[in-house]
Motif scaffolding. Structure first.
Motif, short mmCIF file in Angstrom:
data_model
loop_
_atom_site.label_atom_id
_atom_site.label_comp_id
_atom_site.label_asym_id
_atom_site.label_seq_id
_atom_site.Cartn_x
_atom_site.Cartn_y
_atom_site.Cartn_z
N ASP A 31 15.35 -2.99 -19.75
CA ASP A 31 14.03 -2.95 -19.57
C ASP A 31 13.22 -1.89 -19.60
OD1 ASP A 31 11.19 -3.76 -19.53
OD2 ASP A 31 11.68 -5.55 -18.61
N LEU A 32 12.79 -1.26 -20.70
CA LEU A 32 12.13 0.40 -20.65
C LEU A 32 10.67 0.05 -20.85
CD1 LEU A 32 15.01 2.64 -21.84
CD2 LEU A 32 14.50 1.64 -19.43
N VAL A 89 6.88 -0.19 -19.41
CA VAL A 89 6.30 0.52 -18.30
C VAL A 89 6.15 -0.57 -17.03
CG1 VAL A 89 3.91 0.46 -18.41
CG2 VAL A 89 4.74 2.42 -17.66
N HIS A 90 6.04 -1.81 -17.43
CA HIS A 90 5.97 -2.80 -16.30
C HIS A 90 7.17 -3.35 -15.90
CE1 HIS A 90 2.15 -2.45 -18.58
NE2 HIS A 90 1.76 -2.20 -17.41
N GLN A 91 7.32 -3.79 -14.49
CA GLN A 91 8.86 -4.35 -14.21
C GLN A 91 8.99 -5.68 -14.70
OE1 GLN A 91 9.45 -6.55 -11.52
NE2 GLN A 91 11.55 -6.16 -10.75
N GLY A 92 9.91 -5.95 -15.38
CA GLY A 92 10.21 -7.60 -15.83
C GLY A 92 10.47 -8.49 -14.67
N ASN A 93 9.46 -8.90 -13.91
CA ASN A 93 9.62 -9.69 -12.92
C ASN A 93 10.12 -11.10 -13.28
OD1 ASN A 93 7.08 -9.91 -14.38
ND2 ASN A 93 6.12 -10.98 -12.51
N LEU A 133 18.12 -4.42 -15.90
CA LEU A 133 17.83 -2.83 -15.62
C LEU A 133 16.45 -2.71 -15.73
CD1 LEU A 133 18.37 0.19 -14.80
CD2 LEU A 133 19.36 0.48 -17.37
N SER A 134 15.66 -2.04 -14.81
CA SER A 134 14.25 -1.87 -15.34
C SER A 134 13.74 -0.47 -14.86
CB SER A 134 13.38 -3.07 -14.66
OG SER A 134 12.19 -2.90 -15.00
N LEU A 135 13.28 0.36 -15.76
CA LEU A 135 12.47 1.70 -15.19
C LEU A 135 11.13 1.51 -15.55
CD1 LEU A 135 15.66 2.69 -15.86
CD2 LEU A 135 14.32 4.87 -16.42
N HIS A 136 10.28 1.43 -14.60
CA HIS A 136 9.01 1.00 -14.60
C HIS A 136 7.85 1.96 -13.61
CE1 HIS A 136 11.00 -1.75 -11.57
NE2 HIS A 136 10.28 -0.99 -10.77
N GLY A 137 6.69 1.71 -13.64
CA GLY A 137 5.78 2.41 -12.80
C GLY A 137 5.81 1.76 -11.55
N GLU A 138 5.94 2.55 -10.44
CA GLU A 138 6.07 1.86 -9.24
C GLU A 138 4.68 1.25 -8.77
OE1 GLU A 138 6.93 3.59 -4.56
OE2 GLU A 138 6.47 4.93 -6.13
N LYS A 139 3.61 1.99 -9.14
CA LYS A 139 2.29 1.16 -8.73
C LYS A 139 1.84 0.49 -10.10
CE LYS A 139 1.50 5.21 -5.61
NZ LYS A 139 0.72 6.42 -5.37
N GLY A 181 28.99 -7.39 -22.65
CA GLY A 181 29.54 -7.47 -24.14
C GLY A 181 28.55 -7.63 -25.33
N LEU A 182 27.15 -7.62 -24.64
CA LEU A 182 25.89 -7.53 -25.55
C LEU A 182 24.73 -6.90 -24.79
CD1 LEU A 182 24.10 -8.69 -27.97
CD2 LEU A 182 23.80 -10.73 -26.58
N VAL A 183 24.04 -6.02 -25.67
CA VAL A 183 22.83 -5.45 -24.88
C VAL A 183 21.60 -6.10 -25.39
CG1 VAL A 183 21.77 -3.22 -24.20
CG2 VAL A 183 24.23 -3.13 -24.49
N LEU A 184 20.59 -6.26 -24.58
CA LEU A 184 19.15 -6.67 -25.03
C LEU A 184 18.41 -5.60 -24.46
CD1 LEU A 184 18.85 -10.41 -24.39
CD2 LEU A 184 19.65 -9.18 -26.51
N TYR A 185 17.73 -4.72 -25.49
CA TYR A 185 16.81 -3.64 -25.26
C TYR A 185 15.40 -3.88 -25.30
CZ TYR A 185 14.95 1.14 -25.87
OH TYR A 185 14.39 2.36 -25.39
#
Length: 313
Positions: free
Chosen positions: A157-158, A160-164, A179-185, A227-231
């Motif tokens: 999950d790229l 900018v918002h976390q995938g809560n 996996l999530s890369l996101h803005g902390e604030k 075995g599978l990636v969702l992006y």
């Protein structure tokens, strides 16, 4: 490369609403005009049974018949209408269809989707149903029915918002790694811990972001064998985004996409992707980021067709 769209199921919004609904049609128009190797297909409609793999049946029914209460509707951020319910089902169906196509061709896409703020019993942040969660669980069920063994799914999950919402659905599920890369604030201000969360500071630029992504993918490799990636390829980390607060350039975001797609390609992992957020001051900048993602993906799709990497069923 197959790509599934639902922008013709128009969600009526009040004048001045901040969600840029027209970006989906603008993206499809550009792809048709400039990237003919992307094959456009209408998104199928997700069924009640498919949605129930990740959502409470009572919530699914309330979305369908418009009986959500006012607080639930405010949390989603869209006014209810039959078109909202239908488009939300199509958005899920598009990711499901992209996953099935990716099994056959290596990579496929949803022109919308990435609705990662929706949890099992509620929506949020312009997300009604969680297409990633439904698709992951449906692919696992179909794979087990066919091969009698479990399928592990990696969600990258790229946005900018976390995938809560995605994190909450899979919080106790070891077969799905989030996996999530996101803005902390950035939104959501109460985050739900996923398997690997990388908080990024406001103003994060290309170099720092790509370094963090590299470290995160290395960490995933030590902990999980998918075995599978969702992006989820969000456009909102772009420096021109109204809500993003990060400072990635077009080149940085293209390098991000290439890194994720190359990681999956080298490991012979089928990958389906969705577009997620994008709220550019100039909407053309959002569409450009997303168009660049498709251009990179089309290149990797060609690689799959020319020299398919071996992969276990």
């Amino acid at each position: 490369m197959q790509a599934f769209y639902a922008d013709h199921f128009v969600l009526p919004l009040p004048e001045g609403h901040r969600f840029p609904m027209q970006k989906y049609r603008l993206l499809r128009d550009r792809l048709v005009a400039e990237l003919p190797q992307v094959r456009m297909l209408e998104a199928p409609r997700a069924s009640d049974g498919e949605l129930a793999l990740a959502h409470a049946p009572a919530y699914v029914a309330a979305v369908q018949d418009g009986s959500l209460d006012a607080a639930q509707q405010r949390e989603i951020g869209f006014p209810w209408s039959p078109a909202m319910a239908e488009r939300s089902r199509r958005s899920v169906g598009a990711t499901v269809a992209a996953c099935r196509a990716a099994w056959q061709e290596g990579i496929a896409a949803n022109l919308a989707g990435g609705t990662h703020h929706a949890s099992a019993d509620r929506g949020g942040g312009f997300c009604v149903f969680n297409d990633l969660a439904v698709a992951a669980r449906l692919m696992q069920a179909e794979h087990f029915r066919q091969h009698r063994r479990a399928l592990k799914v990696l969600i990258v999950d790229l946005d900018v918002h976390q995938g809560n919402g995605t994190a909450s659905i899979f919080g106790r599920d070891d077969s799905v790694f989030t996996l999530s890369l996101h803005g902390e604030k950035n939104f959501p201000f109460r985050k739900v811990a996923g398997d690997l969360d990388v908080d990024l500071p406001d103003g994060c630029t290309d170099e720092a972001y790509l370094h963090a992504l590299e470290l995160a993918l290395e960490a995933v490799e030590q902990r999980f064998e998918p075995g599978l990636v969702l992006y989820l390829a969000g456009a909102d980390p772009h420096e021109g985004d109204r809500l993003g607060r990060l400072k990635l350039s077009y080149d940085g975001l293209e390098a991000r996409d290439r890194r994720v797609l190359d990681w999956a390609w080298r490991r012979a992992l089928p990958l389906a992707f969705a577009m997620g957020g994008g709220y550019g001051h100039d909407l053309a900048s959002t569409v450009q980021v997303q168009f660049n993602t498709y251009r990179v993906a089309a290149d990797y799709h060609a690689r799959w067709q020319a020299r398919p990497a071996p992969r276990a069923a």
